[in-house]
Motif scaffolding. Structure first.
Motif, PDB file in Angstrom:
ATOM      1  N   TYR A   8      40.217 -78.447 -57.764  1.00  0.00           N
ATOM      2  CA  TYR A   8      39.382 -77.478 -57.061  1.00  0.00           C
ATOM      3  C   TYR A   8      39.737 -77.500 -55.589  1.00  0.00           C
ATOM      4  N   VAL A   9      39.766 -76.329 -54.986  1.00  0.00           N
ATOM      5  CA  VAL A   9      39.919 -76.192 -53.547  1.00  0.00           C
ATOM      6  C   VAL A   9      38.694 -75.421 -53.080  1.00  0.00           C
ATOM      7  N   ILE A  10      37.950 -76.020 -52.163  1.00  0.00           N
ATOM      8  CA  ILE A  10      36.718 -75.399 -51.674  1.00  0.00           C
ATOM      9  C   ILE A  10      36.897 -75.059 -50.202  1.00  0.00           C
ATOM     10  N   ASN A  11      36.803 -73.784 -49.899  1.00  0.00           N
ATOM     11  CA  ASN A  11      36.948 -73.308 -48.529  1.00  0.00           C
ATOM     12  C   ASN A  11      35.576 -73.188 -47.882  1.00  0.00           C
ATOM     13  N   ILE A  12      35.393 -73.926 -46.787  1.00  0.00           N
ATOM     14  CA  ILE A  12      34.164 -73.813 -45.991  1.00  0.00           C
ATOM     15  C   ILE A  12      34.498 -73.507 -44.531  1.00  0.00           C
ATOM     16  N   LEU A  13      35.702 -72.988 -44.286  1.00  0.00           N
ATOM     17  CA  LEU A  13      36.147 -72.721 -42.924  1.00  0.00           C
ATOM     18  C   LEU A  13      35.293 -71.656 -42.244  1.00  0.00           C
ATOM     19  N   PRO A  14      35.085 -71.804 -40.933  1.00  0.00           N
ATOM     20  CA  PRO A  14      34.410 -70.743 -40.181  1.00  0.00           C
ATOM     21  C   PRO A  14      35.387 -69.598 -39.940  1.00  0.00           C
ATOM     22  N   GLY A  15      34.871 -68.474 -39.512  1.00  0.00           N
ATOM     23  CA  GLY A  15      35.723 -67.339 -39.185  1.00  0.00           C
ATOM     24  C   GLY A  15      36.113 -67.361 -37.723  1.00  0.00           C
ATOM     25  N   VAL A  40      33.147 -70.387 -49.977  1.00  0.00           N
ATOM     26  CA  VAL A  40      31.808 -70.245 -49.424  1.00  0.00           C
ATOM     27  C   VAL A  40      31.867 -70.305 -47.898  1.00  0.00           C
ATOM     28  N   GLY A  41      33.097 -70.236 -47.365  1.00  0.00           N
ATOM     29  CA  GLY A  41      33.288 -70.219 -45.914  1.00  0.00           C
ATOM     30  C   GLY A  41      33.205 -68.799 -45.416  1.00  0.00           C
ATOM     31  N   ARG A  42      34.265 -68.336 -44.824  1.00  0.00           N
ATOM     32  CA  ARG A  42      34.332 -66.960 -44.342  1.00  0.00           C
ATOM     33  C   ARG A  42      35.420 -66.215 -45.094  1.00  0.00           C
ATOM     34  N   GLY A  43      35.125 -64.987 -45.454  1.00  0.00           N
ATOM     35  CA  GLY A  43      36.065 -64.185 -46.221  1.00  0.00           C
ATOM     36  C   GLY A  43      37.362 -63.929 -45.499  1.00  0.00           C
ATOM     37  N   THR A  44      37.316 -63.844 -44.173  1.00  0.00           N
ATOM     38  CA  THR A  44      38.527 -63.559 -43.398  1.00  0.00           C
ATOM     39  C   THR A  44      39.524 -64.708 -43.419  1.00  0.00           C
ATOM     40  N   ALA A  63      38.571 -68.208 -59.617  1.00  0.00           N
ATOM     41  CA  ALA A  63      38.070 -68.158 -58.243  1.00  0.00           C
ATOM     42  C   ALA A  63      36.580 -67.842 -58.265  1.00  0.00           C
ATOM     43  N   TYR A  64      35.853 -68.529 -57.433  1.00  0.00           N
ATOM     44  CA  TYR A  64      34.417 -68.329 -57.252  1.00  0.00           C
ATOM     45  C   TYR A  64      34.241 -67.899 -55.805  1.00  0.00           C
ATOM     46  N   LEU A  65      33.885 -66.649 -55.609  1.00  0.00           N
ATOM     47  CA  LEU A  65      33.909 -66.063 -54.269  1.00  0.00           C
ATOM     48  C   LEU A  65      32.528 -65.572 -53.865  1.00  0.00           C
ATOM     49  N   ASP A  66      32.008 -66.155 -52.796  1.00  0.00           N
ATOM     50  CA  ASP A  66      30.716 -65.738 -52.264  1.00  0.00           C
ATOM     51  C   ASP A  66      30.901 -64.836 -51.046  1.00  0.00           C
ATOM     52  N   VAL A  67      32.087 -64.870 -50.471  1.00  0.00           N
ATOM     53  CA  VAL A  67      32.408 -64.059 -49.293  1.00  0.00           C
ATOM     54  C   VAL A  67      33.771 -63.421 -49.516  1.00  0.00           C
ATOM     55  N   PHE A  68      34.008 -62.332 -48.793  1.00  0.00           N
ATOM     56  CA  PHE A  68      35.222 -61.562 -49.021  1.00  0.00           C
ATOM     57  C   PHE A  68      35.846 -61.151 -47.702  1.00  0.00           C
ATOM     58  N   GLU A  69      37.141 -60.925 -47.749  1.00  0.00           N
ATOM     59  CA  GLU A  69      37.887 -60.502 -46.570  1.00  0.00           C
ATOM     60  C   GLU A  69      37.292 -59.203 -46.006  1.00  0.00           C
ATOM     61  N   PRO A  89      26.868 -62.471 -54.234  1.00  0.00           N
ATOM     62  CA  PRO A  89      26.594 -61.605 -53.088  1.00  0.00           C
ATOM     63  C   PRO A  89      26.251 -62.341 -51.786  1.00  0.00           C
ATOM     64  N   HIS A  90      27.160 -63.187 -51.319  1.00  0.00           N
ATOM     65  CA  HIS A  90      27.001 -63.872 -50.027  1.00  0.00           C
ATOM     66  C   HIS A  90      25.669 -64.639 -49.971  1.00  0.00           C
ATOM     67  N   ILE A  91      25.461 -65.497 -50.964  1.00  0.00           N
ATOM     68  CA  ILE A  91      24.193 -66.232 -51.062  1.00  0.00           C
ATOM     69  C   ILE A  91      24.369 -67.749 -51.072  1.00  0.00           C
ATOM     70  N   SER A  92      25.576 -68.242 -50.821  1.00  0.00           N
ATOM     71  CA  SER A  92      25.806 -69.681 -50.961  1.00  0.00           C
ATOM     72  C   SER A  92      25.023 -70.522 -49.961  1.00  0.00           C
ATOM     73  N   GLY A  93      24.606 -69.931 -48.867  1.00  0.00           N
ATOM     74  CA  GLY A  93      23.882 -70.694 -47.862  1.00  0.00           C
ATOM     75  C   GLY A  93      22.398 -70.826 -48.127  1.00  0.00           C
ATOM     76  N   LEU A  94      21.901 -70.187 -49.164  1.00  0.00           N
ATOM     77  CA  LEU A  94      20.467 -70.254 -49.453  1.00  0.00           C
ATOM     78  C   LEU A  94      20.093 -71.621 -50.006  1.00  0.00           C
ATOM     79  N   MET A  95      18.984 -72.121 -49.533  1.00  0.00           N
ATOM     80  CA  MET A  95      18.464 -73.403 -50.012  1.00  0.00           C
ATOM     81  C   MET A  95      17.069 -73.161 -50.592  1.00  0.00           C
ATOM     82  N   ALA A  96      16.721 -73.958 -51.556  1.00  0.00           N
ATOM     83  CA  ALA A  96      15.406 -73.809 -52.182  1.00  0.00           C
ATOM     84  C   ALA A  96      14.281 -73.981 -51.155  1.00  0.00           C
ATOM     85  N   HIS A  97      14.484 -74.870 -50.205  1.00  0.00           N
ATOM     86  CA  HIS A  97      13.442 -75.159 -49.217  1.00  0.00           C
ATOM     87  C   HIS A  97      13.887 -74.738 -47.819  1.00  0.00           C
TER      88      HIS A  97
END
Length: 129
Positions: A8-15, A40-44, A63-69, A89-97
């Motif tokens: 697995y490669v997980i991208n959390i890079l900022p834009g 789950v980083g930035r689509g760009t 591929a599991y994509l929460d953000v897009f170019e 739909p760009h929801i990876s940052g949501l937390m239950a609390h």
């Protein structure tokens, strides 16, 4: 050339200007075939056409994509219909609390701001994050 051994490669890079197009074909092919890519980083930071080509060629397994170019993702985008892609739909940052975490932080930062004290979690506008 030796390949990185990753399932697995997980991208959390900022834009930022430094991360724009970071995950291109050249970088994505440095990882052994058959891995899954999660963004789950930035689509760009991902060259979508390169990723979709590698998915089509079976080099990248899924591929599991929460953000897009390009956002919002167009209705006719092939990303919606590929069996190898899970698009959210760009929801990876949501937390239950979220409110339980956010409100105390906001309240503390407001008090610090009014007292002219250093704030928590400042964004460095020059760095881009």
């Amino acid at each position: 050339m030796e390949k990185y051994n990753a399932d697995y490669v997980i991208n959390i890079l900022p834009g930022t200007k430094y991360t724009n197009g970071f995950f291109n074909k050249n970088k994505l092919e440095k990882i052994k075939p058959g891995y899954s890519f999660i963004n789950v980083g930035r689509g760009t930071s991902v060259v979508t056409s390169d990723l979709t080509q590698l998915l089509s060629d079976d080099y990248v397994k899924s591929a599991y994509l929460d953000v897009f170019e390009e956002e919002p993702l167009k209705k006719d985008s092939p990303l919606w219909h590929s069996p190898k892609i899970v698009a959210t739909p760009h929801i990876s940052g949501l937390m239950a609390h979220f409110k339980d975490t956010f409100v105390p932080l906001f309240d503390d930062n407001l008090e610090k701001y009014l007292a002219d004290k250093p704030l928590h979690n400042l964004v460095d506008l020059d760095a881009g994050y």
